[in-house]
Design a protein around this motif. Structure first.
Motif, mmCIF file in Angstrom:
data_model
loop_
_atom_site.group_PDB
_atom_site.id
_atom_site.type_symbol
_atom_site.label_atom_id
_atom_site.label_comp_id
_atom_site.label_asym_id
_atom_site.label_seq_id
_atom_site.Cartn_x
_atom_site.Cartn_y
_atom_site.Cartn_z
ATOM 1 N N GLY A 1 27.272 48.848 32.097
ATOM 2 C CA GLY A 1 27.346 48.931 30.646
ATOM 3 C C GLY A 1 26.905 50.248 30.047
ATOM 4 N N PHE A 2 26.989 51.346 30.825
ATOM 5 C CA PHE A 2 26.564 52.653 30.327
ATOM 6 C C PHE A 2 27.723 53.655 30.424
ATOM 7 N N PRO A 3 28.680 53.589 29.497
ATOM 8 C CA PRO A 3 29.876 54.431 29.606
ATOM 9 C C PRO A 3 29.610 55.930 29.507
ATOM 10 N N ASP A 4 28.677 56.351 28.654
ATOM 11 C CA ASP A 4 28.393 57.788 28.532
ATOM 12 C C ASP A 4 27.827 58.343 29.833
ATOM 13 N N ALA A 5 26.916 57.589 30.437
ATOM 14 C CA ALA A 5 26.360 58.011 31.724
ATOM 15 C C ALA A 5 27.449 58.035 32.784
ATOM 16 N N ALA A 6 28.374 57.083 32.721
ATOM 17 C CA ALA A 6 29.478 57.042 33.676
ATOM 18 C C ALA A 6 30.315 58.304 33.573
ATOM 19 N N HIS A 7 30.707 58.678 32.368
ATOM 20 C CA HIS A 7 31.527 59.881 32.201
ATOM 21 C C HIS A 7 30.803 61.134 32.679
ATOM 22 N N LEU B 1 39.963 52.783 29.247
ATOM 23 C CA LEU B 1 40.761 51.571 29.089
ATOM 24 C C LEU B 1 39.882 50.391 28.685
ATOM 25 N N HIS B 2 38.741 50.286 29.324
ATOM 26 C CA HIS B 2 37.826 49.166 29.062
ATOM 27 C C HIS B 2 37.312 49.202 27.631
ATOM 28 N N TYR B 3 37.098 50.418 27.109
ATOM 29 C CA TYR B 3 36.560 50.558 25.757
ATOM 30 C C TYR B 3 37.660 50.845 24.733
ATOM 31 N N ASP B 4 38.838 50.279 24.997
ATOM 32 C CA ASP B 4 39.957 50.264 24.046
ATOM 33 C C ASP B 4 40.387 51.657 23.594
ATOM 34 N N ALA B 5 40.512 52.561 24.553
ATOM 35 C CA ALA B 5 41.051 53.894 24.286
ATOM 36 C C ALA B 5 42.182 54.161 25.278
ATOM 37 N N PRO B 6 43.273 53.360 25.206
ATOM 38 C CA PRO B 6 44.340 53.485 26.198
ATOM 39 C C PRO B 6 45.049 54.836 26.205
ATOM 40 N N HIS C 1 49.836 51.325 29.079
ATOM 41 C CA HIS C 1 51.036 51.140 28.261
ATOM 42 C C HIS C 1 51.088 49.730 27.680
ATOM 43 N N ALA C 2 50.707 48.742 28.489
ATOM 44 C CA ALA C 2 50.708 47.352 28.012
ATOM 45 C C ALA C 2 49.726 47.185 26.860
ATOM 46 N N LYS C 3 48.568 47.800 26.961
ATOM 47 C CA LYS C 3 47.584 47.726 25.878
ATOM 48 C C LYS C 3 48.125 48.351 24.594
ATOM 49 N N LEU D 1 33.242 31.538 35.701
ATOM 50 C CA LEU D 1 31.817 31.608 35.373
ATOM 51 C C LEU D 1 30.957 31.283 36.590
ATOM 52 N N ALA D 2 31.389 30.305 37.366
ATOM 53 C CA ALA D 2 30.632 29.930 38.564
ATOM 54 C C ALA D 2 30.648 31.056 39.587
ATOM 55 N N ALA D 3 31.803 31.712 39.732
ATOM 56 C CA ALA D 3 31.919 32.803 40.701
ATOM 57 C C ALA D 3 31.028 33.980 40.330
ATOM 58 N N ALA D 4 30.773 34.128 39.041
ATOM 59 C CA ALA D 4 29.987 35.272 38.575
ATOM 60 C C ALA D 4 28.480 35.027 38.603
ATOM 61 N N GLU D 5 28.063 33.822 38.947
ATOM 62 C CA GLU D 5 26.629 33.543 39.029
ATOM 63 C C GLU D 5 25.992 34.459 40.080
ATOM 64 N N GLY D 6 24.920 35.118 39.705
ATOM 65 C CA GLY D 6 24.256 36.032 40.622
ATOM 66 C C GLY D 6 24.831 37.430 40.606
ATOM 67 N N MET D 7 25.888 37.640 39.843
ATOM 68 C CA MET D 7 26.494 38.962 39.746
ATOM 69 C C MET D 7 25.912 39.687 38.536
ATOM 70 N N ASN D 8 25.659 40.981 38.686
ATOM 71 C CA ASN D 8 25.082 41.778 37.596
ATOM 72 C C ASN D 8 26.120 42.792 37.140
ATOM 73 N N SER D 9 26.971 42.365 36.204
ATOM 74 C CA SER D 9 28.074 43.200 35.736
ATOM 75 C C SER D 9 28.285 42.998 34.248
ATOM 76 N N ALA D 10 27.895 43.999 33.462
ATOM 77 C CA ALA D 10 28.136 43.934 32.022
ATOM 78 C C ALA D 10 29.631 43.923 31.744
ATOM 79 N N ARG D 11 30.384 44.554 32.620
ATOM 80 C CA ARG D 11 31.839 44.607 32.458
ATOM 81 C C ARG D 11 32.452 43.205 32.526
ATOM 82 N N PHE D 12 31.918 42.360 33.390
ATOM 83 C CA PHE D 12 32.431 40.993 33.473
ATOM 84 C C PHE D 12 32.195 40.259 32.155
#
Length: 316
Positions: free
Chosen positions: A87-93, A124-129, A163-165, A273-284
Motif C-alpha cells: 500500500g505504498f505507491p510512492d515508495a514503490a515508484h 493501473l491499480h491507482y486508476d491512471a491507465p 485499454h479495457a479500463k 476471502l477465505a483464501a486471503a486469510e493470513g495474507m498481508n496485501s493492501a492490494r487485495f
C-alpha cells in the motif's frame, strides 16, 4: 525470515558467490510475496538491500559487476513490488526508478522491460491507465531489444487491461491477440526468474481480467467469457500463488454478479476471502472494492447483502 540476520562484512573484491547470494535472497522474498503478500516481506527486503548495495563499492570483473547490477536491480524492483502490495505507491515508484538505473547499468533490457511493467501496474491499480500505457509501451521497446517474446506477452496483456479500463474494446482485444501470439513465439526461450510467474495459466488469468474489466465498463456480456477463463484458472493455481488465485476469485465473483447469479457470486466471494486469510496485501483489500460495489447494488438479495457485509468486515 531471510534478510533479518547479521550480514557479513562486505569484501573489498567480490565474485559470483556474492552475486548469487543476492539472487537467492531475492528468490526467497519473491516466493513469500506470491504466497503471503508484500506486507510479510517488505521490511526484510529493505534490510537485505541495505547490505547488498554495499557490494557496488567493491571491485570485481566487468562480468561480475554487470551481473551484480542486474541482481540488485531485481532485488530493488522486488522491494518496490512489495511496497506496492503493502500500500505504498510512492515508495514503490522510487524503488522502481532506482531499479531501472541498475538494470540499465547492467545492460539488462529484459529486466528493464519487467520493471516498466511493474511501474505500469502501479499506475493501473491507482486508476491512471493512460500513464500505465506509457510505461507498458516503453517496456515493450525494452522487451523487443532484449529479444524476449515472453516479456512482450506480459506487456501486451497489460496494455489490454489498460485499454479495457479506458473503455477501448477494440484496442483491448487486439492487445490480447498480440499477447497470445507473443506467448506462442516464446517457446523454449530462456526465462529469467522474475518473469517465470507468467505461464499459460497467468496468461489466461489476464484474459479473464480484461474481459471482466470490459464487462464492468463496456458490456456486461463479456462476463460470460471472463467466467470461462477464470473458472479454469483458479483451479490450476497452487498454494504458492495464493495471492493471484485470490485476485481471480474476486474477479470471478464480480462476473457472476454481472451475470445475475447472486448465489454463485456469494459462494465464490467467500472463497476469495477465505483464501486471503493470513495474507498481508493492501492490494487485495483494494481489489475487493469493485466486488463490494456490485454486491451493494444487489442488496435486495440476502446473499449479496451478506457478501458486502463480509467484505466490509474483512477490510476493517
Amino acid at each position: 525470515m531471510p534478510g533479518t540476520g547479521t550480514y557479513p562484512r562486505t569484501a573489498n573484491r567480490i565474485g559470483l558467490s556474492e552475486v548469487r547470494r543476492v539472487e537467492e535472497e531475492t528468490s526467497t522474498f519473491r516466493a513469500l510475496d506470491y504466497r503471503y503478500g508484500g506486507g510479510w516481506c517488505h521490511e526484510a527486503a529493505l534490510a537485505q538491500l541495505s547490505w547488498a548495495y554495499r557490494l557496488l563499492d567493491a571491485a570485481g570483473t566487468e562480468r561480475v559487476k554487470a551481473r551484480l547490477c542486474s541482481a540488485l536491480g531485481d532485488l530493488t524492483s522486488l522491494a518496490g513490488w512489495t511496497a506496492f502490495d503493502a500500500g505504498f505507491p510512492d515508495a514503490a515508484h522510487a524503488r522502481f526508478d532506482r531499479a531501472l538505473e541498475l538494470a540499465r547499468e547492467g545492460g539488462d533490457n529484459g529486466l528493464v522491460a519487467n520493471i516498466l511493467y511493474r511501474k505500469g501496474r502501479v499506475y493501473l491499480h491507482y486508476d491512471a491507465p493512460s500513464q500505465a500505457l506509457v510505461a507498458f509501451t516503453q517496456g515493450e521497446r525494452a522487451a523487443t531489444a532484449a529479444g524476449s517474446a515472453l516479456m512482450l506477452s506480459v506487456l501486451c496483456a497489460n496494455q489490454a487491461w489498460a485499454h479495457a479500463k479506458l473503455g477501448r474494446r477494440d484496442e483491448a482485444i487486439r492487445s490480447l491477440g498480440r499477447a497470445d501470439e507473443a506467448f506462442s513465439r516464446a517457446g523454449d526461450e530462456y526465462v529469467p526468474v522474475w518473469v517465470r510467474f507468467f505461464d499459460q495459466n497467468d496468461l489466461a488469468a489476464m484474459i479473464g481480467t480484461v474481459y471482466t474489466e470490459l464487462a464492468i465498463g463496456v458490456d456486461p456480456a463479456y462476463a460470460v467469457a471472463a467466467c470461462d477463463e477464470l473458472t479454469c484458472v483458479v483451479d490450476r493455481y497452487g498454494t504458492e500463488m495464493t495471492r493471484s488465485r485470490s485476485f481471480c476469485l474476486v474477479l470471478l465473483a464480480i462476473d457472476y454478479l454481472l451475470m445475475g447469479d447472486v448465489d454463485e457470486a456469494a459462494e465464490v466471494g467467500g472463497h476469495a476471502l477465505a483464501a486471503a486469510e493470513g495474507m498481508n496485501s493492501a492490494r487485495f483489500a483494494d481489489r475487493l472494492r469493485p466486488l463490494e460495489t456490485e454486491a451493494v447494488r444487489r442488496a435486495e438479495h440476502t446473499e449479496a447483502r451478506e457478501l458486502a457485509e463480509r467484505i466490509a468486515t474483512f477490510a476493517a
